[in-house]
Design a protein around this motif. Structure first.
Motif, PDB file in Angstrom:
ATOM      1  N   PRO A 279       0.838  -1.206   0.000  1.00 45.24           N
ATOM      2  CA  PRO A 279       0.000   0.000   0.000  1.00 45.24           C
ATOM      3  C   PRO A 279       0.871   1.253   0.000  1.00 45.24           C
ATOM      4  O   PRO A 279       1.899   1.304   0.681  1.00 45.24           O
ATOM      5  CB  PRO A 279      -0.792  -0.122   1.308  1.00 45.24           C
ATOM      6  CG  PRO A 279      -0.732  -1.562   1.683  1.00 45.24           C
ATOM      7  CD  PRO A 279       0.593  -2.053   1.184  1.00 45.24           C
ATOM      8  N   VAL A 280       0.446   2.264  -0.744  1.00 45.50           N
ATOM      9  CA  VAL A 280       1.261   3.470  -0.926  1.00 45.50           C
ATOM     10  C   VAL A 280       0.542   4.691  -0.376  1.00 45.50           C
ATOM     11  O   VAL A 280      -0.626   4.934  -0.695  1.00 45.50           O
ATOM     12  CB  VAL A 280       1.595   3.678  -2.416  1.00 45.50           C
ATOM     13  CG1 VAL A 280       2.259   5.036  -2.644  1.00 45.50           C
ATOM     14  CG2 VAL A 280       2.498   2.556  -2.922  1.00 45.50           C
ATOM     15  N   LEU A 281       1.262   5.453   0.451  1.00 43.13           N
ATOM     16  CA  LEU A 281       0.864   6.793   0.844  1.00 43.13           C
ATOM     17  C   LEU A 281       1.794   7.749   0.120  1.00 43.13           C
ATOM     18  O   LEU A 281       3.015   7.677   0.285  1.00 43.13           O
ATOM     19  CB  LEU A 281       0.992   6.993   2.357  1.00 43.13           C
ATOM     20  CG  LEU A 281       0.301   5.989   3.278  1.00 43.13           C
ATOM     21  CD1 LEU A 281       0.476   6.408   4.734  1.00 43.13           C
ATOM     22  CD2 LEU A 281      -1.162   5.842   2.939  1.00 43.13           C
ATOM     23  N   CYS A 292       0.203   8.018  -9.629  1.00 41.61           N
ATOM     24  CA  CYS A 292      -0.473   7.079  -8.724  1.00 41.61           C
ATOM     25  C   CYS A 292      -1.965   6.960  -8.986  1.00 41.61           C
ATOM     26  O   CYS A 292      -2.575   5.953  -8.612  1.00 41.61           O
ATOM     27  CB  CYS A 292      -0.249   7.513  -7.276  1.00 41.61           C
ATOM     28  SG  CYS A 292       1.466   7.474  -6.733  1.00 41.61           S
ATOM     29  N   GLY A 293      -2.567   7.975  -9.589  1.00 45.98           N
ATOM     30  CA  GLY A 293      -3.997   7.939  -9.810  1.00 45.98           C
ATOM     31  C   GLY A 293      -4.754   7.774  -8.501  1.00 45.98           C
ATOM     32  O   GLY A 293      -4.411   8.373  -7.477  1.00 45.98           O
ATOM     33  N   GLU A 294      -5.766   6.908  -8.521  1.00 47.73           N
ATOM     34  CA  GLU A 294      -6.561   6.648  -7.324  1.00 47.73           C
ATOM     35  C   GLU A 294      -6.074   5.420  -6.573  1.00 47.73           C
ATOM     36  O   GLU A 294      -6.742   4.951  -5.649  1.00 47.73           O
ATOM     37  CB  GLU A 294      -8.031   6.490  -7.705  1.00 47.73           C
ATOM     38  CG  GLU A 294      -8.627   7.753  -8.329  1.00 47.73           C
ATOM     39  CD  GLU A 294     -10.090   7.587  -8.686  1.00 47.73           C
ATOM     40  OE1 GLU A 294     -10.612   6.458  -8.516  1.00 47.73           O
ATOM     41  OE2 GLU A 294     -10.707   8.570  -9.118  1.00 47.73           O
ATOM     42  N   ALA A 332      -0.455  -0.386 -11.342  1.00 42.38           N
ATOM     43  CA  ALA A 332       0.954  -0.410 -11.745  1.00 42.38           C
ATOM     44  C   ALA A 332       1.203  -1.350 -12.914  1.00 42.38           C
ATOM     45  O   ALA A 332       2.174  -1.164 -13.661  1.00 42.38           O
ATOM     46  CB  ALA A 332       1.828  -0.804 -10.557  1.00 42.38           C
ATOM     47  N   ARG A 333       0.367  -2.367 -13.083  1.00 41.64           N
ATOM     48  CA  ARG A 333       0.557  -3.295 -14.212  1.00 41.64           C
ATOM     49  C   ARG A 333       0.432  -2.582 -15.554  1.00 41.64           C
ATOM     50  O   ARG A 333       0.895  -3.104 -16.580  1.00 41.64           O
ATOM     51  CB  ARG A 333      -0.458  -4.432 -14.141  1.00 41.64           C
ATOM     52  CG  ARG A 333      -0.178  -5.455 -13.049  1.00 41.64           C
ATOM     53  CD  ARG A 333      -1.060  -6.678 -13.215  1.00 41.64           C
ATOM     54  NE  ARG A 333      -0.966  -7.558 -12.063  1.00 41.64           N
ATOM     55  CZ  ARG A 333      -1.907  -7.710 -11.142  1.00 41.64           C
ATOM     56  NH1 ARG A 333      -3.048  -7.029 -11.246  1.00 41.64           N
ATOM     57  NH2 ARG A 333      -1.735  -8.522 -10.119  1.00 41.64           N
TER      58      ARG A 333
END
Length: 353
Positions: A279-281, A292-294, A332-333
């Motif tokens: 998970p990315v913040l 990153c988009g949503e 990311a794919r």
């Protein structure tokens, strides 16, 4: 078939940042049937075939800098097209494709030494006006380069980074054992010391977190200024440079990846983390919302309390963390080096022979 010289200055440096992009783009371009005939020119060798150059160990030498690029490389192209993918290139050449990754010499001037900043600010606008084709990595970078007058409006073409290189190397979990790290038992960030990377925010958010899981800072270097002048609080673990295999293991086992930059030209580590299920913040700075988009939680780079709350939520709401992980992987794919090379090939095919 067009013959093109690859500006191989990046082959003399460790594979970080823009040098990673150059290696991956050239390798993916070579894999295509419609690739031009590529020859790498390199400061430590008169002429290398490209596959051998890409697989060689980086050996920086005294003649591998700007003087080689501006003089020796310019002469050695002998009228052929030159592909320069790392922010600089020979100013004398018009038959050149140059990639300018960002406008950080203007937008994050405090992160760079004065001599470096002056060189980029002098060179890049002139380079962009002489080169036949200018590339960049995001709509944000194109807008900022135009805003600062580096690139004429509408002149730059966008080729996003890929992220799938992170999956080519098996994860090395020994990095976890060496530092006594548990699965989902730490947060991860990268430790470039440039001020615009805003590492102080990640440290402050960790300090405010009631969970107090370790904050692992991988990597380091990249600037004159640390941007966080006080000693690290307890629980902050700086582990230095890591291999791709070690980085993949860290991404796969971290509770979350923090990318608090005030500005980024693209933000590749966020996509690497997503592709590994982390998970990315991420900050709302620079190109990060675009990249990153949503699929990431986007946060103000000046609000450590908000970051701390979101870190806590990742730990206390497993379903939220799992949903963010799944969304990140799917997002990311879409970013592959093959897709980036396809865009590049189309632009190269339109150049006059």
């Amino acid at each position: 078939m067009m013959e093109m010289v690859v500006n191989g200055r990046f082959l003399c440096r460790p594979t970080l940042g823009v040098d990673r992009v150059a290696r991956e783009l050239v390798a993916a371009l070579l894999a295509r049937r419609d690739a031009p005939a590529l020859r790498a020119l390199h400061p430590e060798a008169e002429a290398w075939d490209v596959p051998a150059a890409l697989s060689a160990t980086a050996v920086p030498g005294p003649g591998s800098g700007a003087l080689w690029e501006q003089a020796a490389l310019a002469r050695a192209t002998e009228g052929r097209w030159c592909l320069s993918l790392c922010n600089t290139g020979p100013l004398a050449l018009r038959r050149q494709v140059v990639m300018l990754h960002d406008a950080q010499a203007w937008d994050a001037a405090e992160s760079y030494r004065p001599a470096f900043r002056r060189w980029y600010r002098w060179l890049q606008p002139r380079l962009a006006r002489r080169a036949a084709l200018v590339l960049t990595v995001s709509q944000h970078s194109r807008a900022r380069l135009e805003r600062h007058g580096v690139v004429p409006e509408g002149h730059a073409q966008v080729i996003p980074n890929g992220a799938d290189h992170i999956l080519r190397t098996d994860a090395d979990p020994r990095i976890l054992e060496r530092h006594d790290l548990q699965r989902r038992g730490f947060f991860l960030t990268l430790g470039a010391q440039a001020r615009h990377k805003n590492l102080a925010l990640a440290i402050d958010a960790h300090r405010l977190s009631p969970e107090r899981l370790p904050l692992v800072i991988a990597g380091g270097g990249g600037s004159v200024f640390a941007g966080h002048e006080t000693p690290d609080p307890p629980g902050v673990l700086r582990i230095g440079r890591v291999s791709d295999a070690e980085l993949r293991a860290l991404y796969e086992h971290a509770a979350g990846f923090l990318m608090p930059s005030r500005t980024e030209g693209f933000g590749l580590p966020a996509l690497e983390a997503m592709l590994c299920g982390c998970p990315v913040l991420a900050s709302t700075g620079g190109a990060l919302p675009e990249t990153c988009g949503e699929a990431a939680v986007l946060l103000d780079p000046d609000a450590p309390e908000a970051w701390s709350r979101k870190m806590t939520r990742l730990l206390r709401a497993p379903s939220h963390a799992a949903a963010l992980s799944e969304a990140g992987r799917a997002h990311a794919r879409r970013y592959t080096w093959a897709a980036s090379a396809e865009r590049l090939a189309r632009h190269l095919a339109a150049l006059p022979s």
